[in-house]
Scaffold this active site. Structure first.
Site, PDB file in Angstrom:
ATOM      1  N   ASN A 139     -12.244  12.341 -12.167  1.00 38.01           N
ATOM      2  CA  ASN A 139     -12.170  11.477 -10.983  1.00 38.01           C
ATOM      3  C   ASN A 139     -10.908  11.828 -10.214  1.00 38.01           C
ATOM      4  OD1 ASN A 139     -13.239   8.926  -9.571  1.00 38.01           O
ATOM      5  ND2 ASN A 139     -11.060   8.486  -9.815  1.00 38.01           N
ATOM      6  N   GLU A 199     -14.735  14.007  -7.119  1.00 37.17           N
ATOM      7  CA  GLU A 199     -14.432  14.141  -5.695  1.00 37.17           C
ATOM      8  C   GLU A 199     -13.906  15.527  -5.327  1.00 37.17           C
ATOM      9  OE1 GLU A 199     -14.044   9.678  -6.555  1.00 37.17           O
ATOM     10  OE2 GLU A 199     -13.547  11.565  -7.560  1.00 37.17           O
ATOM     11  N   ASP A 246       2.602  -2.284   1.642  1.00 37.86           N
ATOM     12  CA  ASP A 246       1.202  -1.918   1.436  1.00 37.86           C
ATOM     13  C   ASP A 246       0.521  -1.607   2.763  1.00 37.86           C
ATOM     14  OD1 ASP A 246      -0.717  -2.849  -1.320  1.00 37.86           O
ATOM     15  OD2 ASP A 246      -1.254  -1.485   0.296  1.00 37.86           O
TER      16      ASP A 246
HETATM   17  C1  LIG Z   1      -2.619   6.732   0.743  1.00 32.07           C
HETATM   18  C2  LIG Z   1      -3.396   5.894  -0.245  1.00 32.07           C
HETATM   19  C3  LIG Z   1      -2.721   5.213  -1.246  1.00 32.07           C
HETATM   20  C4  LIG Z   1      -3.448   4.453  -2.177  1.00 32.07           C
HETATM   21  N1  LIG Z   1      -2.772   3.828  -3.187  1.00 32.07           N
HETATM   22  C5  LIG Z   1      -3.473   3.195  -4.159  1.00 32.07           C
HETATM   23  C6  LIG Z   1      -2.795   2.630  -5.293  1.00 32.07           C
HETATM   24  O1  LIG Z   1      -1.565   2.703  -5.408  1.00 32.07           O
HETATM   25  N2  LIG Z   1      -3.557   2.054  -6.269  1.00 32.07           N
HETATM   26  C7  LIG Z   1      -4.924   1.968  -6.181  1.00 32.07           C
HETATM   27  O2  LIG Z   1      -5.547   1.455  -7.087  1.00 32.07           O
HETATM   28  N3  LIG Z   1      -5.608   2.464  -5.106  1.00 32.07           N
HETATM   29  C8  LIG Z   1      -4.900   3.085  -4.110  1.00 32.07           C
HETATM   30  N4  LIG Z   1      -5.564   3.645  -3.051  1.00 32.07           N
HETATM   31  C9  LIG Z   1      -7.026   3.448  -2.922  1.00 32.07           C
HETATM   32  C10 LIG Z   1      -7.857   4.404  -3.763  1.00 32.07           C
HETATM   33  O3  LIG Z   1      -7.231   5.539  -4.180  1.00 32.07           O
HETATM   34  C11 LIG Z   1      -9.121   4.731  -2.992  1.00 32.07           C
HETATM   35  O4  LIG Z   1      -9.774   3.565  -2.616  1.00 32.07           O
HETATM   36  C12 LIG Z   1     -10.060   5.630  -3.772  1.00 32.07           C
HETATM   37  O5  LIG Z   1     -11.085   6.018  -2.936  1.00 32.07           O
HETATM   38  C13 LIG Z   1     -10.644   4.936  -4.963  1.00 32.07           C
HETATM   39  O6  LIG Z   1     -11.471   5.872  -5.596  1.00 32.07           O
HETATM   40  P1  LIG Z   1     -12.513   5.446  -6.699  1.00 32.07           P
HETATM   41  O7  LIG Z   1     -13.583   4.718  -6.011  1.00 32.07           O
HETATM   42  O8  LIG Z   1     -12.970   6.801  -7.265  1.00 32.07           O
HETATM   43  O9  LIG Z   1     -11.808   4.629  -7.710  1.00 32.07           O
HETATM   44  C14 LIG Z   1      -4.860   4.382  -2.087  1.00 32.07           C
HETATM   45  C15 LIG Z   1      -5.543   5.072  -1.081  1.00 32.07           C
HETATM   46  C16 LIG Z   1      -4.820   5.820  -0.169  1.00 32.07           C
HETATM   47  C17 LIG Z   1      -5.569   6.556   0.898  1.00 32.07           C
END
Ligand SMILES: Cc1cc2nc3c(=O)[nH]c(=O)nc-3n(C[C@H](O)[C@H](O)[C@H](O)COP(=O)(O)O)c2cc1C
Length: 435
Positions: A139, A199, A246
């Site tokens: 992932n 991804e 955030d």
């Molecule tokens: C710049 C950026 C920072 C992020 N920081 C976090 C974070 O610190 N913790 C978190 O859980 N998600 C964070 N996210 C959101 C997830 O990484 C994002 O929603 C991702 O698509 C989730 O993937 P998944 O569906 O495979 O879990 C962030 C996204 C971005 C674009």
């Protein structure tokens, strides 16, 4: 293309600001980036590190589309196609991101920014995180990480993430935090797809990439990134994380989050650190844009002709969505609202507009609300639904929120005044104004 080539291109076109004055990674770099946003910046002389820092590279849909060689209007179909036609990246042995391998870990030597006075510590905010699971495979997503010691960090893991599911299941996971990536990888990591979809394959479909085996695990990681911070994340070893700004540009609360023990750092010889300002345009674009294809798909599944979607910065690129439709039936506006809320569960307010409205111009959207909306017939209110943990106004702890959909489309048959915006005659000003 690659990030270095992209930097050169920005430089050649005069779109890159190169700063040679000494800048500290503590507060100064973040301050300059925010003050000059959205201009891309390369800090060539970092006081407290041997390495350069770059930032504001992809602050708009245009900058991402430009990198991918498409128009902004093509972003949604291109992302949808990349998810459907994902492909396996080429595996290589000798990767630029492993030109230097450091097992005597010292995070103080890495140009990790201290962004704001109130932050809990220096933060990695641009890392694309690779993690694996024996059943679900790899992932890729984003997780911020706060530095605690030379080899220790705490990382924010929101409960509904795939990473969280892996960690809950396995108790501890090998990870690789990869910094300095091109938009195909950044956008893919920010795209939420079903668990089990890697991804990196979506990134490869957007633009071919190379991967290499990590130094401390069997993870396959982007070979052409700038830095890789490898180690283990623990479910049951935890540490306070925060405060940190955030997505909503408000300070997030301190939480007790998983520990990240860093065991190896690799990087390019002349590695450049990629800064990503929390709550600023780049964060917003990467959070909101990947939600647009899912909203687009869901609205079309309702039998409504969806033309475009903007998860707009004014709504923190997370809590609001503006949906443009080609209205065919009176109920299309309300159906599009339902589709949008299904396509993005964290969305709080949805605005549906006709095809003559520019969804990237807030004044035009407000004009539609002023001239085409009646609160007693054109609104859907969803009381006390699960909202976003990012929304400071949602109910603390439960995140319950009231969601509202605004149908800003005009009736197909106009009674009384017309709804169309009157236009003035188009003129060639050069006929009337001497240069
Ligand atoms: C710049 C950026 C920072 C992020 N920081 C976090 C974070 O610190 N913790 C978190 O859980 N998600 C964070 N996210 C959101 C997830 O990484 C994002 O929603 C991702 O698509 C989730 O993937 P998944 O569906 O495979 O879990 C962030 C996204 C971005 C674009």
């Amino acid at each position: 293309m690659g990030l270095r080539e992209h930097l050169n291109k920005l430089d050649k076109t005069g779109s890159l600001l190169k700063i040679t004055k000494p800048v500290s990674k503590r507060l100064e770099a973040g301050g300059v980036l925010k003050a000059i946003e959205p201009k891309p910046v390369l800090f060539e002389n970092v006081k407290d590190s041997d390495y350069r820092i770059m930032g504001n590279l992809f602050c708009s849909k245009e900058s991402v589309a430009d990198y991918l060689g498409i128009t902004t209007g093509d972003i949604i179909p291109t992302l949808n196609k990349a998810i459907e036609d994902r492909s396996t990246p080429e595996v290589i042995q000798d990767a630029p991101c492993q030109e230097v391998v450091e097992t005597d870990v010292d995070l103080d030597k890495v140009p990790i920014l201290f962004h704001n006075e109130r932050d809990g510590g220096p933060y990695i905010s641009s890392a694309v995180v690779v993690v694996g699971h024996p059943k679900y495979g790899q992932n890729l997503d984003f997780h911020r990480a706060m530095q605690i010691k030379k080899d220790l960090m705490s990382t924010r893991v929101v409960a509904k993430r795939n990473f969280h599911a892996f960690l809950e299941d396995l108790g501890e996971v090998n990870v690789a935090f990869c910094i300095g990536n091109t938009p195909n990888i950044l956008v893919a990591a920010a795209t939420s797809v079903d668990i089990g979809i890697n991804e990196l394959e979506i990134a490869n479909a957007l633009e071919p990439i190379r991967v290499v085996k990590a130094k401390t695990s069997n993870l396959l990681i982007p070979a052409d990134c700038e830095w890789v911070i490898e180690g283990k994340v623990y479910r049951d070893k935890r540490h306070d994380e925060g405060p940190f700004i955030d997505l909503t540009q408000t300070y997030d609360v301190i939480r007790n989050e998983p520990l990240f023990e860093v065991t190896c750092i690799t990087h390019r010889k002349d590695a450049i650190w990629q800064a990503l300002l929390p709550g600023a345009f780049e964060h917003k674009i990467l959070m909101g844009m990947p939600r647009e294809p899912t909203i687009f798909r869901k609205v079309n599944e309702k039998g409504v002709r969806c033309l475009d979607v903007n998860v707009n910065p004014g709504g923190c690129s997370w809590l609001h969505a503006i949906v443009k439709i080609d209205k065919q039936r009176e109920e299309d506006g309300k159906l599009a609202i339902e589709g949008a809320f299904e396509g993005h569960r964290s969305c709080k307010h949805v605005y549906v507009v006709d095809k003559d409205i520019d969804i990237y111009d807030p004044l035009d959207v407000e004009w539609a609300m002023a001239t085409r909306f009646q609160g007693d017939v054109d609104m859907i209110v969803k009381d006390k639904e699960r909202g976003s943990s990012l929304d400071p106004s949602s109910e603390p702890g439960t995140y319950l929120t009231t969601k509202i959909g605004f149908d800003l489309t005009h009736p197909l048959k106009a009674e009384g005044k017309t709804y169309a915006k009157a236009n003035f005659p188009k003129v060639d000003l050069s006929h009337f104004i001497r240069e």
